[in-house]
Design a protein around this motif. Structure first.
Motif, short mmCIF file in Angstrom:
data_model
loop_
_atom_site.label_atom_id
_atom_site.label_comp_id
_atom_site.label_asym_id
_atom_site.label_seq_id
_atom_site.Cartn_x
_atom_site.Cartn_y
_atom_site.Cartn_z
N THR A 193 0.86 -1.19 0.00
CA THR A 193 0.00 0.00 0.00
C THR A 193 0.88 1.23 0.00
O THR A 193 1.95 1.23 0.62
CB THR A 193 -0.89 0.06 1.26
N CYS A 194 0.45 2.27 -0.67
CA CYS A 194 1.24 3.51 -0.68
C CYS A 194 0.35 4.69 -0.38
O CYS A 194 -0.73 4.83 -0.95
CB CYS A 194 1.93 3.69 -2.03
N ARG A 195 0.80 5.54 0.55
CA ARG A 195 0.09 6.77 0.89
C ARG A 195 1.02 7.96 0.75
O ARG A 195 0.86 8.95 1.43
CB ARG A 195 -0.46 6.69 2.32
N ASN A 196 2.00 7.83 -0.15
CA ASN A 196 3.00 8.89 -0.25
C ASN A 196 2.53 10.10 -1.04
O ASN A 196 3.27 11.06 -1.15
CB ASN A 196 4.30 8.34 -0.84
N VAL A 248 -1.17 4.96 -9.12
CA VAL A 248 -1.54 5.99 -10.10
C VAL A 248 -0.31 6.57 -10.79
O VAL A 248 -0.27 6.80 -12.00
CB VAL A 248 -2.35 7.12 -9.41
N CYS A 249 0.77 6.74 -10.04
CA CYS A 249 2.00 7.31 -10.62
C CYS A 249 2.76 6.30 -11.46
O CYS A 249 3.69 6.66 -12.18
CB CYS A 249 2.90 7.84 -9.52
N GLY A 250 2.41 5.03 -11.35
CA GLY A 250 3.12 4.01 -12.10
C GLY A 250 4.05 3.16 -11.25
O GLY A 250 4.69 2.24 -11.76
N ALA A 251 4.13 3.45 -9.95
CA ALA A 251 5.01 2.66 -9.07
C ALA A 251 4.49 1.23 -8.99
O ALA A 251 3.29 1.00 -8.82
CB ALA A 251 5.05 3.28 -7.69
N ASP A 252 5.40 0.26 -9.10
CA ASP A 252 4.98 -1.14 -8.98
C ASP A 252 5.23 -1.66 -7.56
O ASP A 252 5.68 -0.91 -6.68
CB ASP A 252 5.69 -2.00 -10.02
N PRO A 257 -4.47 7.25 -1.96
CA PRO A 257 -3.65 6.06 -1.71
C PRO A 257 -3.86 4.95 -2.75
O PRO A 257 -4.93 4.84 -3.33
CB PRO A 257 -4.13 5.60 -0.34
N CYS A 258 -2.78 4.17 -2.92
CA CYS A 258 -2.81 3.10 -3.92
C CYS A 258 -2.48 1.77 -3.26
O CYS A 258 -1.86 1.72 -2.21
CB CYS A 258 -1.78 3.37 -5.01
N ARG A 259 -2.89 0.71 -3.93
CA ARG A 259 -2.53 -0.62 -3.45
C ARG A 259 -2.26 -1.51 -4.64
O ARG A 259 -2.89 -1.38 -5.69
CB ARG A 259 -3.63 -1.20 -2.57
FE1 SF4 Z 1 2.06 6.18 -3.90
FE2 SF4 Z 1 2.31 6.71 -6.50
FE3 SF4 Z 1 -0.07 6.05 -5.44
FE4 SF4 Z 1 1.04 8.42 -4.92
S1 SF4 Z 1 0.36 7.68 -6.90
S2 SF4 Z 1 0.07 7.05 -3.44
S3 SF4 Z 1 3.22 7.85 -4.80
S4 SF4 Z 1 1.77 4.73 -5.57
#
Ligand code: SF4
Ligand code: BF8
Length: 624
Positions: free
Chosen positions: A46-49, A71-75, A54-56
């Motif tokens: 999970t990412c809340r950066n 959303v940003c493309g981080a895997d 937030p993404c999962r």
């Molecule tokens: Fe994290 Fe990227 Fe999702 Fe932002 S968009 S919460 S940095 S994974």
């Protein structure tokens, strides 16, 4: 779950029964409410950066093709590595900010802003100053101390190529760190850089993020924590072996009982000093008590145990249960590992819950803002408050479940060298002869996911049986102590070689080396042994383990141990399993980079097998 399943200890079980009968909620109850945990969070995906999320990332992502990237493309690899990096930074920050607080106390001494604290070990101050390149021999003490303060503060900044105590590591190891880009340059710098790297759109290469996580942790182990340990020794004295006691039986029915909890000796030393003052003891007697008992919880307890021999009431999962005895007038805390629930539990009894640090306030607590200039004055008020609370104790609700167990403490490196007659040679001879096959540091916490202390104690027993000497710090201390492993007589539980060495020296097979910041003592010892043998730390027959860890700090310790070349066992995994890349690196890939890796194994006997195999291999490689 039955109370028997929750803890191996009679004192814990009795207090869990009492808590249930009195309607007091504990960490175990709340764990049940929180179970099952969020799978995404458990996997670290999970990412809340940022607020595009937030993404999962779904663990089934590859099959469904959905939720593979934020959303940003981080895997998953990037997200797990970033989360783990911040986790390590959090732990490094905790230890290191504690270290900084000791620099501030030393500075206050030097500047004449306090008379409550003093330089108790002038010889150590001069020795450490000289080690850091300060002209320490014939100058006035305060001049040397002032330079030491500057030197230590500089380690936190950005103007160095490497931190000061790194010279304690073998040259080979330093060269390796340099090659890998792991040399810690400054404590605050590495922590801040980790926050920077893990901002959206920065370090998007998991292995690269993990290399920095290692650098951040090394800044903790070889600087922030090490400064904490060394300055504590200078200000409060170098620990020497002494006897004490442990478990909830250290609370006395007829004394005012004060528990110190948290980490930094700066506050707890003052509470203890105040509690030993005749006018406060007289005040306690005027209330019908026979005196004042100061008992330790967690790491500040370890600090006072090492230097002052105070008894230990318990480790992490005993902190709530200690209050449930109904016999605690005050819990005085500084920071770290203090469950917020203590405010509510204290409220169920007559217990005063007292905070002392501006950076660790608890809603509902009584706060005393303690600084070097007012520490003793405030400590006296706190002890007086505890004494007054004694009148409110309800004897009908008091239950002290067990008799205390004897423990031996105080094994600083100085004390170990002293016991060996000033040189490591006798110890290394015992290692070469195979009477001591190797060393394992068992460190860290309790975690309600694991039957309390079952793994801490199970592993320690299994290792000493195999002639592997155990070094204990942090919350493993009380566990080992309650199991009877911290007394010289415990040699009878060790294998024949270790037993003979312990009996000859009159020491236990499990040596208590201090609090969690004091794991720096163990790193230092590894450096000394490696240098003596002319090898790298990764060549030594040593290992580390945190069987019941829970905290960011424990992860930072594990990371700096591995990055220093020490194979490290964890009883449960960090939240990284959602990334194959990160998991592989932690369990295997690091071996090729730094000569050590993590191993995860919940069963303490299997963990003993792993550590044993490692020690065997290292002994063989050394030709032993
Ligand atoms: Fe994290 Fe990227 Fe999702 Fe932002 S968009 S919460 S940095 S994974
Ligand atoms: O620093 S062992 S529960 S008290 S984190 Fe906390 Fe773990 Fe105990 Fe000390 Ni360390």
């Amino acid at each position: 779950r039955s109370v028997e399943e929750l803890s191996i200890w009679e004192d814990a079980r009795s207090m869990l029964r009492k808590a249930r009968a009195e309607g007091v909620e504990t960490a175990w109850d709340r764990l049940e409410q929180q179970t099952p945990h969020c799978t995404f969070c458990e996997l670290g995906t999970t990412c809340r950066n940022c607020v595009m999320g937030p993404c999962r990332i779904s663990p089934k992502a590859t099959k469904s093709g959905k939720l593979q990237r934020g959303v940003c493309g981080a895997d998953a690899d990037v997200i797990v590595a970033r989360n783990f990096g911040r986790f390590i930074a959090g732990g490094s920050a905790g230890h290191s900010d504690h270290g900084r607080d000791l620099i501030e106390v030393l500075e206050a001494i030097v500047e004449g802003e306090t008379t409550d604290y003093a330089i108790r070990d002038e010889a150590k101050l001069r020795r450490i100053a000289a080690e850091l390149g300060i002209d320490a021999a014939e100058r006035p003490l305060m001049d040397v101390a002032r330079d030491l303060v500057d030197e230590c503060y500089s380690d936190f900044g950005s103007r160095r190529k490497s931190v000061g105590f790194l010279a304690r590591a073998p040259e080979k190891r330093r060269a390796l760190w340099e090659k890998l880009g792991m040399t810690p340059r400054g404590v605050d710098r590495e922590i801040a850089e980790m926050m920077h790297r893990t901002h959206m759109g920065c370090d998007n290469d998991a292995p690269n993020t993990l290399i920095h996580a290692a650098r951040c942790a090394l800044a903790d182990g070889w600087s922030g924590s090490m400064i904490g340990t060394e300055l504590s020794d200078i200000i409060f004295g170098v620990p020497t072996p002494s006897m004490s006691t442990a478990n909830l039986g250290i609370l006395k029915k007829d004394t005012v009982n004060i528990l110190v909890h948290g980490h930094n000796p700066v506050v707890s030393e003052m509470i203890l000093a105040a509690a030993r003052e005749p006018q406060l003891i007289a005040a306690a007697k005027a209330h019908g008590a026979s005196g004042i008992t100061v008992g330790g919880l967690c790491c500040t307890g370890n600090e006072l145990l090492m230097r002052q021999g105070i008894p230990m009431a318990g480790n992490h999962l005993m902190t709530e249960l200690a209050i449930v005895t109904g016999a605690v007038e005050a819990v005085v805390v500084d920071y770290q590992c203090i469950m917020p629930s203590l405010v509510q539990i204290a409220g169920c009894y007559h217990t005063r819950f007292i905070t002392t640090a501006g950076k660790a306030r608890f809603t509902g607590a009584i706060h005393f803002d303690i600084h070097p200039h007012n520490a003793m004055e405030e400590a006296r008020k706190i002890v007086q408050m505890a004494v007054d609370a004694f009148a409110e104790r309800d004897p009908k609700r008091v239950e002290i479940p067990v008799e205390p167990v004897r423990i031996m403490t105080g094994f600083s490196n100085e004390a170990i060298l002293n016991a060996l007659g000033g040189s490591l040679t006798p110890l290394l001879d015992a290692v070469k002869a195979g009477s001591i096959r190797g060393f394992v540091a068992i460190v860290g916490c309790n975690n309600p996911k694991i039957q309390q202390d079952s793994a801490n104690v199970g592993l320690a027993k299994a290792l000493i049986e195999r002639d592997i000497m155990v070094l204990a710090t942090g919350c493993v201390t009380t566990a080992a102590g309650k199991a009877g492993l911290l007394v010289p007589e415990a040699a009878s539980m060790a294998g024949p070689g270790l037993k003979a060495v312990c009996t000859a020296l009159g020491i236990p097979p499990v040596l208590h080396m201090g609090s969690c910041v004091d794991n720096s003592r163990i790193m230092h010892l590894c450096g000394l042994i490696a240098n003596e043998l002319g090898v790298d730390i990764s060549d030594l027959p040593v290992g580390a383990s945190s069987p019941e860890w829970y905290s960011e700090k424990a992860a930072a310790i594990g990371m700096y141990a591995v990055a220093s070349g020490v194979y490290t066992h964890l009883g449960l995994p960090p939240n990284i399993l959602g990334s194959q890349t990160v998991t592989d690196l932690a369990l295997n890939g690091l071996e090729g980079l730094v000569g050590a890796s993590f191993a995860v194994e919940p069963d303490p006997l299997k963990a003993a097998d792993l550590l044993d195999a490692r020690i065997r291999a290292k002994r063989e490689a050394l030709g032993l």
